[in-house]
Design an enzyme around this catalytic site. Sequence first.
Site, PDB file in Angstrom:
ATOM      1  N   GLU A 262       0.888  -1.178   0.000  1.00 58.56           N
ATOM      2  CA  GLU A 262       0.000   0.000   0.000  1.00 58.56           C
ATOM      3  C   GLU A 262       0.914   1.212   0.000  1.00 58.56           C
ATOM      4  OE1 GLU A 262      -3.248  -0.327  -0.094  1.00 58.56           O
ATOM      5  OE2 GLU A 262      -3.469  -2.441   0.381  1.00 58.56           O
ATOM      6  N   CYS A 296      -2.241   9.090   2.703  1.00 59.63           N
ATOM      7  CA  CYS A 296      -1.955   8.542   1.372  1.00 59.63           C
ATOM      8  C   CYS A 296      -3.086   8.826   0.402  1.00 59.63           C
ATOM      9  CB  CYS A 296      -1.705   7.049   1.467  1.00 59.63           C
ATOM     10  SG  CYS A 296      -3.052   6.169   2.279  1.00 59.63           S
ATOM     11  N   GLU A 394       4.561  13.068  -4.764  1.00 53.08           N
ATOM     12  CA  GLU A 394       3.738  13.136  -3.560  1.00 53.08           C
ATOM     13  C   GLU A 394       4.357  14.166  -2.610  1.00 53.08           C
ATOM     14  OE1 GLU A 394       3.904   9.661  -0.990  1.00 53.08           O
ATOM     15  OE2 GLU A 394       1.730   9.715  -0.830  1.00 53.08           O
TER      16      GLU A 394
HETATM   17  P1  NAD Z   1       8.619   4.560   4.430  1.00 55.40           P
HETATM   18  O1  NAD Z   1       8.555   3.689   3.239  1.00 55.40           O
HETATM   19  O2  NAD Z   1       9.834   5.365   4.653  1.00 55.40           O
HETATM   20  O3  NAD Z   1       8.429   3.715   5.777  1.00 55.40           O
HETATM   21  C1  NAD Z   1       7.355   2.825   5.943  1.00 55.40           C
HETATM   22  C2  NAD Z   1       7.795   1.672   6.852  1.00 55.40           C
HETATM   23  O4  NAD Z   1       8.838   0.955   6.195  1.00 55.40           O
HETATM   24  C3  NAD Z   1       8.365   2.122   8.182  1.00 55.40           C
HETATM   25  O5  NAD Z   1       7.972   1.224   9.188  1.00 55.40           O
HETATM   26  C4  NAD Z   1       9.864   2.043   7.960  1.00 55.40           C
HETATM   27  O6  NAD Z   1      10.601   1.869   9.151  1.00 55.40           O
HETATM   28  C5  NAD Z   1       9.949   0.812   7.085  1.00 55.40           C
HETATM   29  N1  NAD Z   1      11.173   0.701   6.298  1.00 55.40           N
HETATM   30  C6  NAD Z   1      12.066   1.666   5.983  1.00 55.40           C
HETATM   31  N2  NAD Z   1      13.051   1.152   5.225  1.00 55.40           N
HETATM   32  C7  NAD Z   1      12.771  -0.153   5.042  1.00 55.40           C
HETATM   33  C8  NAD Z   1      13.400  -1.195   4.326  1.00 55.40           C
HETATM   34  N3  NAD Z   1      14.523  -1.022   3.649  1.00 55.40           N
HETATM   35  N4  NAD Z   1      12.822  -2.411   4.324  1.00 55.40           N
HETATM   36  C9  NAD Z   1      11.674  -2.628   4.981  1.00 55.40           C
HETATM   37  N5  NAD Z   1      11.021  -1.667   5.697  1.00 55.40           N
HETATM   38  C10 NAD Z   1      11.566  -0.444   5.719  1.00 55.40           C
HETATM   39  O7  NAD Z   1       7.312   5.440   4.343  1.00 55.40           O
HETATM   40  P2  NAD Z   1       6.964   6.728   5.202  1.00 55.40           P
HETATM   41  O8  NAD Z   1       7.600   7.899   4.571  1.00 55.40           O
HETATM   42  O9  NAD Z   1       7.216   6.469   6.625  1.00 55.40           O
HETATM   43  O10 NAD Z   1       5.375   6.781   5.012  1.00 55.40           O
HETATM   44  C11 NAD Z   1       4.758   7.647   4.174  1.00 55.40           C
HETATM   45  C12 NAD Z   1       4.454   6.978   2.858  1.00 55.40           C
HETATM   46  O11 NAD Z   1       3.529   5.907   3.081  1.00 55.40           O
HETATM   47  C13 NAD Z   1       3.796   7.897   1.870  1.00 55.40           C
HETATM   48  O12 NAD Z   1       4.317   7.669   0.597  1.00 55.40           O
HETATM   49  C14 NAD Z   1       2.342   7.455   1.912  1.00 55.40           C
HETATM   50  O13 NAD Z   1       1.608   7.757   0.757  1.00 55.40           O
HETATM   51  C15 NAD Z   1       2.469   5.994   2.143  1.00 55.40           C
HETATM   52  N6  NAD Z   1       1.234   5.453   2.718  1.00 55.40           N
HETATM   53  C16 NAD Z   1       0.449   4.650   1.949  1.00 55.40           C
HETATM   54  C17 NAD Z   1      -0.752   4.175   2.449  1.00 55.40           C
HETATM   55  C18 NAD Z   1      -1.672   3.301   1.632  1.00 55.40           C
HETATM   56  O14 NAD Z   1      -2.583   2.721   2.202  1.00 55.40           O
HETATM   57  N7  NAD Z   1      -1.475   3.196   0.333  1.00 55.40           N
HETATM   58  C19 NAD Z   1      -1.136   4.526   3.737  1.00 55.40           C
HETATM   59  C20 NAD Z   1      -0.302   5.358   4.483  1.00 55.40           C
HETATM   60  C21 NAD Z   1       0.897   5.811   3.965  1.00 55.40           C
END
Ligand code: NAD
Length: 527
Positions: A262, A296, A394
């Site tokens: 997601e 999101c 975004e």
């Molecule tokens: P991110 O990808 O940086 O982090 C998300 C999660 O992934 C965190 O728990 C982080 O610690 C973990 N993570 C970081 N590096 C990783 C790796 N190498 N391997 C595995 N996990 C890792 O995202 P963010 O910036 O924290 O969140 C915001 C983003 O999430 C925005 O792009 C938003 O649109 C998206 N989002 C999508 C939805 C949806 O339902 N489509 C919902 C909420 C947020």
Amino acid sequence: MTRTTHRSILDETRLPSGRLEALAGRIDAAGGETIAVRAPATDEPIGRIPACTEADVDAAVERAREAQAAWAETPIERRAAILRRFGDLVLARREELLDLLQVETGKSRRHAVEEVLDVPLTSSYYADVGPETLAEGQRRGAIPLATDARVAYDPVGVVGIISPWNYPLTLAITDAVPALLAGNAVVLKPDEKTPFVALALADLLYEAGLPRDVFRIVTGEGPVVGPALIDRVDYVAFTGSTETGRTVAERAGRNLIDCSLELGGKNPLVVLGDADVETAARGAVQGAFTNAGQLCLAAERIYVVRSQYEAFLDAFVGATRDLSLGTGFDYGPDVGSLIDGDQLDRVEAHVEDAVERGASVLTGGRARPDVGPFCYEPTVLTDVDPDSPVAREETFGPVVSVSPVATAEAAIEAANDTEYGLNASVWAGDRERGREVARRIEAGTVCVNDAYTAGWAAVDAPMGGVGDSGLGRRHGPEGLLRYVDARTLATSRVGPLDAPPGVPTRWFVRGLSALTRLQRRLGGAFR
Ligand code: NAD
């Protein structure tokens, strides 16, 4: 609200003293490394959580795996009852959860409420429909009456959930509830910026009757804990950025496990020629500025059919100016803080770049350190260069651009001019016309005359993205069936489906052809 420097933000909440330390103490971590967690509203440290290592993840998954077998044997009605009770507990403890959410995210209380209500909604939905969705079912057999086929759904085993900071309560649990109902164990890795509310939820799951090892939490740096988790689980449900999502998918692919992703969005909102502009403006305010735009599903691009442009803009800018910005623990402020300095930098960079390229700022456009270190005013831009970052990437902040379009056709074209496809919104006087336009917008969810809530809160309907917005679906039966292996049990009442002894192959083939014709004619009449 003015804050004095010597008082902790925690003193403004009803959280008992020592609560965060107690929550952090629930994590099993062998090493002594910890990570500071800060409150965005004041940028002060509020606690520390363990920086789990690969060995800690290994131990957590091992415990979950051992507990999973007994959990899968527990009758599904009992599993459903535990999840229903969990939903009741979330409602009963909502004030504490709201305080925790506000402390660790800086979001306004009115936006935090959406999260708290979402959890009981999802829990009771899956408790209601799960047993029937997962019941063993009969399918059409190979030969009518002679054979049958049944499909059974087995839990995949241990599900890893990796969740982001923007909706730390909803997104940690929305994907855990169906996984647990299906008989899986779950190991959750919440974002390191927002771990406490997930830990509080774990307490409520245990209080509702969930065996402790069936739901484990590991905390720490994403690039350390995330890959370690993906290497050990049987399925990964990831919510976060598209960039990280790609690495998660690559790793899951290498391990030959399935995943749901997601990811991000650059969501369009379209106002058609017959829309009520006042209503559309109210919806656009909700769509663009909920959770300070760190949603999101948030609308970041608005396209208005030209005949409505000026009227819509007047109403929208007026309603945006009326929004109050604040970080208090009451229902006063409409919009809260951004999560941290990085997010603020990104928002500022997008707006500055847009202005350099000729965009006009109709309202907002500046940080408000007087309100909070990461607060930024709800911002409306016009005349945005369609190739600029604010138009294509975004922003994930309280910034939206508004553009006039000649026709509905042009609005559809503009809406689809993106690599993303998460959510879209169409505003129309004629709802059927609105749905016609909605069907042509390439997004996993399109809401007509609503920004996103009608789609998100329809928990019986799938939610997810197309294109760079992700793979797989949460919510609805789709959100449950991703966590099971479908297995077929086929039985023959006539022995092996091969030529009986002594029957010449030619006769057998003739008989088989006649049966095939019958099968085609009868369709699904016999199972
Ligand atoms: P991110 O990808 O940086 O982090 C998300 C999660 O992934 C965190 O728990 C982080 O610690 C973990 N993570 C970081 N590096 C990783 C790796 N190498 N391997 C595995 N996990 C890792 O995202 P963010 O910036 O924290 O969140 C915001 C983003 O999430 C925005 O792009 C938003 O649109 C998206 N989002 C999508 C939805 C949806 O339902 N489509 C919902 C909420 C947020």
